[in-house]
Design an enzyme around this catalytic site. Structure first.
Site, PDB file in Angstrom:
ATOM      1  N   CYS A   1       0.911  -1.148   0.026  1.00 12.66           N
ATOM      2  CA  CYS A   1      -0.096  -0.135  -0.064  1.00 12.66           C
ATOM      3  C   CYS A   1       0.859   1.285  -0.009  1.00 12.66           C
ATOM      4  O   CYS A   1       0.444   2.250  -0.658  1.00 12.66           O
ATOM      5  CB  CYS A   1      -0.825   0.033   1.362  1.00 12.66           C
ATOM      6  SG  CYS A   1      -2.263  -1.427   1.164  1.00 12.66           S
TER       7      CYS A   1
ATOM      8  N   ARG B   1      -8.464  -4.425  -2.219  1.00 21.47           N
ATOM      9  CA  ARG B   1      -7.606  -3.624  -3.039  1.00 21.47           C
ATOM     10  C   ARG B   1      -8.362  -3.239  -4.347  1.00 21.47           C
ATOM     11  O   ARG B   1      -8.195  -3.846  -5.307  1.00 21.47           O
ATOM     12  CB  ARG B   1      -6.359  -4.440  -3.224  1.00 21.47           C
ATOM     13  CG  ARG B   1      -5.213  -3.293  -3.827  1.00 21.47           C
ATOM     14  CD  ARG B   1      -3.910  -4.336  -4.210  1.00 21.47           C
ATOM     15  NE  ARG B   1      -3.346  -4.630  -3.069  1.00 21.47           N
ATOM     16  CZ  ARG B   1      -2.545  -3.915  -1.942  1.00 21.47           C
ATOM     17  NH1 ARG B   1      -2.349  -2.791  -2.029  1.00 21.47           N
ATOM     18  NH2 ARG B   1      -1.879  -4.679  -0.940  1.00 21.47           N
TER      19      ARG B   1
END
Length: 265
Positions: free
Chosen positions: A74, A151
């Protein structure tokens, strides 16, 4: 005394809050948006103050989620999107990130990125501690208790309609270059009334929608750029040097295009 997270408010009165928030079965099983459907509206706190999804009307929006703060993949994605932010801005496309962690975790994470990588994150990161926004967008299973599957990425057009959705596993970061190409390609289809073939890049030809009648199919075979009745290419008006102009011109050409660009339309 610690401050409780502010509620993230979704359309139809659905809200996200702290541990006392209870969702009805109807809310939990509410269908996530699909292509060509309106993106769920929400209001929430972010690292740049309160944000409302309706404030992005009139421009493209790339809305993407992260499983958690302070995680390596991330972090690499935030850095990559931050470096590419001017290129998205030139396409009239705003960036908006989301993680289910709280606002103060977001602030600490962005401070760490600045301290360790000398990168400022120039777009908002939205908090979603109740997972209400993530569920509204289908980023989580209806009764998930963690964010381990999140995601997702949604490309939303200037009218608030979902035009593309991608999902990546927790182990794999997204390609920012492909995200840029996606914005350029979808924007081109608005401007040109053409489809974007595989691996399309600005300056390459688009493909024409297939004919609907036998008469049109017969005529198509004899037209310029037609390999056969179902496959015809046509030059686009966007040259490689003008690629950053695609998004800005697209808004002016979107009238009537909402259903036109579905495959076969």
């Amino acid at each position: 005394m610690s401050e409780r997270p502010t509620r993230a408010t979704l359309q139809h009165g659905v809200t996200g809050a702290g541990s006392d928030h209870r969702e009805s079965d109807e809310q939990v099983t509410r269908a996530a948006p699909f292509l060509y459907e309106p993106a769920p509206d929400f209001e929430a706190r972010s690292t740049m103050g309160p944000v409302a999804s309706r404030d992005y009307r009139g421009r493209w929006l790339l809305f993407f989620s992260h499983p958690a703060d302070f995680t390596p993949v991330c972090t690499s994605e935030l850095i990559a999107f931050a470096k590419a932010a001017p290129r998205f801005e030139a396409l009239n496309c705003a960036l908006l990130a989301l993680s289910i962690d709280g606002l103060y975790s977001h602030l600490a994470w962005l401070h760490s990125i600045k301290a360790n990588f000398d990168i400022d994150i120039p777009f908002p990161v939205v908090e979603d501690p109740s997972m209400a926004i993530a569920r509204a967008y289908g980023m989580l299973p209806p009764r998930a208790v963690s964010s381990s599957t999140v995601r997702g990425m949604f490309l939303i057009d200037p009218e608030g309609i979902v035009k593309a959705i991608t999902w990546y596993p927790i182990s794999t970061g997204r390609s920012v270059e492909e995200a840029l190409r996606l914005v350029q390609a979808v924007s081109m289809t608005y401007q040109e009334a053409l489809y974007a073939p595989a691996d399309w890049q600005p300056g390459a030809p688009g493909v024409v929608a297939p004919p609907k009648t036998i008469a049109d199919a017969t005529q198509r075979k004899d037209e310029d750029g037609a390999a056969d009745w179902y496959y015809q290419t046509r030059p686009t008006r966007i040259a490689p040097a003008d690629a950053t102009a695609v998004g800005g011109h697209a808004a002016a050409a979107r009238t009537g295009a909402r259903g036109r660009h579905r495959e076969g339309k």
